[in-house]
Scaffold this motif. Structure first.
Motif, PDB file in Angstrom:
ATOM      1  N   PHE A   1       0.852  -1.192   0.000  1.00 64.62           N
ATOM      2  CA  PHE A   1       0.000   0.000   0.000  1.00 64.62           C
ATOM      3  C   PHE A   1       0.884   1.236   0.000  1.00 64.62           C
ATOM      4  O   PHE A   1       2.095   1.147   0.189  1.00 64.62           O
ATOM      5  CB  PHE A   1      -0.940  -0.006   1.213  1.00 64.62           C
TER       6      PHE A   1
ATOM      7  N   ILE B   1       1.745   5.163   1.419  1.00 63.84           N
ATOM      8  CA  ILE B   1       1.562   6.320   2.312  1.00 63.84           C
ATOM      9  C   ILE B   1       2.453   7.404   1.739  1.00 63.84           C
ATOM     10  O   ILE B   1       3.666   7.224   1.670  1.00 63.84           O
ATOM     11  CB  ILE B   1       2.026   6.048   3.758  1.00 63.84           C
TER      12      ILE B   1
ATOM     13  N   ILE C   1       4.705   0.445   0.839  1.00 64.65           N
ATOM     14  CA  ILE C   1       5.053  -0.371   2.007  1.00 64.65           C
ATOM     15  C   ILE C   1       4.471  -1.778   1.876  1.00 64.65           C
ATOM     16  O   ILE C   1       3.341  -1.957   1.396  1.00 64.65           O
ATOM     17  CB  ILE C   1       4.545   0.328   3.293  1.00 64.65           C
TER      18      ILE C   1
ATOM     19  N   LYS D   1       2.733  -5.058   3.163  1.00 64.18           N
ATOM     20  CA  LYS D   1       1.795  -5.406   4.229  1.00 64.18           C
ATOM     21  C   LYS D   1       2.187  -6.716   4.906  1.00 64.18           C
ATOM     22  O   LYS D   1       1.731  -7.013   5.985  1.00 64.18           O
ATOM     23  CB  LYS D   1       0.394  -5.618   3.635  1.00 64.18           C
TER      24      LYS D   1
END
Lengths: 226, 265, 231
Positions: free
Chosen positions: A31, A33, A38, A40
């Motif tokens: 995902f 940010i 990053i 998971k």
């Protein structure tokens, strides 16, 4: 900021920053940010074009439509059964999905067909956002498994157990003269012609569990199957 | 046939050929590994691995008052828990009857054998004594939790040191084995070993695995002291044993208890 | 008396030696041991699995449950095995430190159980439990946005210091402050924060900064241990 470089097939751990390039698109099990992508889950990185994803090395089984899996009846209900298929939710097998043949559900006692503790081979026919999980036994391939036992393996290691074009599982089946059913949930049904051979299969499954991410699995397997 | 029935059938079939489902010989005990001093806050502690069954055991001593009927002996409290770490079927909460029974069996082994010289745990007769606590925490259940806990209890007791007591202030000055100022060992007088035998069909299987435990018709735990004398018995499960079976179980227990005792330093 | 030199010779911003291992409980979906100095804890994860009874289930969101317990022999005076108010409170703060890290929206109707046990206690057990739980969750392959790390920070008198021991929490004739911190680096959020003591505004901020720095160091170690399992 310095660019983060990640190679293909690198071990990436949970929460690790895989990229800080806005040109990269986060794929499965990752995902974003801000500019960071990053991971998971712990797994191997896979970079295809601009998409970066993770192939998990561990984790629970997430059912998918058409998955063929081994399961165990955990509860008999009035018009179907709750089935454990190793997913985060129990699956439901409606009596109407018991077989291709017609069943008069008004006059059939579910317990007469399947009961708690019975093993089954089923197909996932529904898995939704609200975690509605349905399975079916309609079709020649699916049935109640009268003989044999179940052994479990980490779902992510199933591909290693099967091998390239089924080479590993064929090796095991041939060497032990046995039947095996393996689904993506990591549940393995097995039945050997002798109990010794079954123990051998159990050993070979444990070998895959312990060595799935290591080299030379096939050689090790050939050794224990001798 | 349910999965459980099929497993039972296999266990019996293998037993008829003198083998066990995990590959060992019919009357063999699984490999034992003991890691000592897992908590320096304990007077004695260890981590026992019996095959894949794992138990953490700690021994603590606290100040107490003697029971009116035993003014010249210390108190013994044995507590066992199968933690929710041990398997997906376990939940946190008050111990279930199986677990309480397990603690009681370990308790009786230690108590009845005179494992610890409780008379030496008196500080002032009739007034001040040591209370000896044994806490066994199962962290992985792969069968035969009783024997693993009993092994852990004995191993931790044998390593335990006495705390340093300050008579003037009536308090414990030094506790745990991390401060090595305490040099007095806990007085050990006996070495009880518990041997649990599961009856599956007509076969007697010592040190049962989880699967064997699950399909067993009955179990028998025999605790023996160093002289092979029985100090406690506990039958479990809804079926029974014949006298012949009992005699056979006893012979297995005597043999296996010696092997296990020799492995506890 | 001014606390000028630490009892164990560490620098004020230095943590105790750490040791960690994952995959320590055979039956668990994920597990870990985390040790910092003489504080040692073990964590196990079961799930995600179906939650019973049904009324506890949440639609579209998984439920996280944490159980914090101390083994009776983990402290110098034997702890009563029955969970007390402290156990229940710590379970809650540890749970809340982790909830925002887990993609719980993937697990509607399910539950993830984390059990943490203190095997040996020497201050900072709740923070150690956060670390062990994070490692166990990652070991179980549960999707998270980061590994949450935790460490205690605080002060003795006017001296701010990291990772206090039991003895430091009990320095006589000085105000001692103990601050428990857990930090999610990717979210840049402090997710556990508790403090007891007597400390100035300046030192409170300093202690928090020091704690965050400590958490980031711990997280790097955690990443190494997770990676090592597959190398």
């Amino acid at each position: 900021m310095e660019k983060i470089k990640l190679e293909n097939k690198e071990i990436v751990v949970t929460g690790q920053i895989m990229s800080n390039d806005m040109g990269i698109v986060p794929g499965k099990n990752t995902f974003r940010i801000g500019e960071k992508i990053i991971a998971k889950q712990t797994g191997l990185s896979e970079i295809k074009g601009v998409v970066m994803k993770i192939i998990p090395l561990t984790g629970t089984y997430t059912p998918e439509y058409n998955d063929e899996v081994v399961g165990k009846i955990i509860e008999t209900q009035s018009s179907g059964w709750q089935v454990d298929i190793g997913a985060p939710h129990d699956a439901y097998l409606p009596m109407t999905e018991y077989s291709l043949a017609y069943i008069d559900t008004r006059r059939t006692d579910a317990m007469d067909l399947l009961k708690k503790g019975d093993m089954v081979f089923v197909r996932v026919i529904k898995y939704t956002q609200t975690k509605n999980l349905l399975v079916s036994m309609k079709g020649r391939r699916y049935s109640k498994l009268k003989e044999g036992i179940i052994k479990k393996i980490t779902p992510q290691k199933v591909p290693r157990l099967i091998g390239k074009r089924g080479s590993m599982i064929t090796l095991i089946k041939k060497a032990t003269n046995s039947n095996m059913l393996v689904g993506p949930n990591g549940w393995i049904w097995l039945k050997g012609n002798t109990v010794e051979n079954e123990l051998k299969i159990v050993k070979s499954i444990e070998l895959v569990e312990a060595n799935a991410h290591k080299q030379g699995l096939t050689e090790k397997m050939e050794k224990i199957l001798k | 046939m349910t999965l459980e029935n099929n497993i039972k059938k296999r266990i019996i079939e293998l037993a008829s050929e003198g083998k066990r489902i995990d590959g060992r010989k019919l009357e063999e005990t699984r490999k034992i590994e003991i890691i000592y001093d897992i908590s320096n806050q304990a007077e004695g502690s260890c981590h026992v691995k019996l095959g894949k069954t794992e138990v953490m055991v700690g021994v603590k001593l606290g100040l107490g008052e003697p029971y009116p009927d035993t003014p010249d002996a210390g108190n013994l409290i044995v507590n066992a828990e199968v933690t929710a770490l041990a398997g997906k079927e376990y939940e946190p909460g008050p111990p279930k009857e199986e677990v309480i029974t397990m603690a009681r069996v370990v308790d009786r082994g230690v108590r009845e054998s005179g494992c610890v010289d409780m008379k030496k745990l008196v500080i002032t007769k009739g007034e001040r004594i040591w209370t000896l606590f044994i806490d066994a925490y199962v962290i992985n259940d792969a069968g035969n939790l009783i024997d693993a806990s009993a092994i852990g209890a004995l191993a931790a007791l044998k390593k335990a040191m006495m705390p340093v007591y300050n008579k003037k202030d009536d308090k414990i000055e030094i506790t745990g084995n991390h401060v090595k100022m305490s040099t007095k060992k806990l007085p050990i007088a006996e070495e009880p070993i518990a041997i649990t035998i599961a009856k599956v069909g007509d076969y007697l299987l010592p040190d049962p695995t989880k699967e064997e435990n699950q399909v067993s018709d009955a179990t028998l735990t025999i605790t023996l002291n160093k002289k092979d004398k029985g100090v406690s018995l506990q039958k479990g499960g809804s079926e029974g044993f014949t006298k012949t079976e009992f005699e056979k179980a006893l012979k297995i227990a005597i043999k296996n208890s010696k092997d296990i005792r020799a492995q506890i330093k | 008396m001014v606390y000028k030199k630490r009892y164990d010779g560490r620098k004020f911003d230095e943590m105790r030696k750490m040791k960690m291992e994952v995959g320590v409980i055979d039956n668990a979906d994920g597990s870990a041991v985390f040790q910092i100095g003489n504080t040692k804890v073990i964590a196990g994860v079961y799930g995600p699995k179906i939650l019973h009874p049904q009324r506890l289930r949440q639609e579209g969101k998984g439920v996280l449950r944490v159980h914090y317990r101390m083994m009776p022999f983990s402290v110098s005076e034997r702890k009563n095995p029955r969970p007390g108010r402290r156990d229940i409170e710590l379970s809650k703060v540890i749970k809340e430190s982790l909830e925002s890290a887990i993609f719980l929206e993937n697990f509607g109707g399910s539950v993830i159980d984390i059990h943490v046990y203190v095997v040996q206690g020497d201050a900072g057990t709740r923070c150690a439990c956060v670390c062990a739980a994070s490692l166990a969750l990652a070991d179980a392959g549960i999707p998270m946005n980061d590994l949450v790390a935790g460490v205690a920070s605080g002060s003795v008198g006017e001296q701010v210091l990291l990772d206090l021991t039991y003895d430091e929490e009990h320095v006589e004739n000085e105000d001692v402050t103990d601050m428990a911190i857990a930090y999610n680096e990717n979210l840049d959020k402090v997710t556990l924060l508790q403090m007891d003591g007597n400390i100035s505004e300046k030192n409170m901020v300093k202690a928090l900064e020091l704690g965050i720095k400590g958490c980031n160091i711990i997280k790097k170690e955690m990443q190494k241990v997770l990676k090592k399992r597959y190398e």
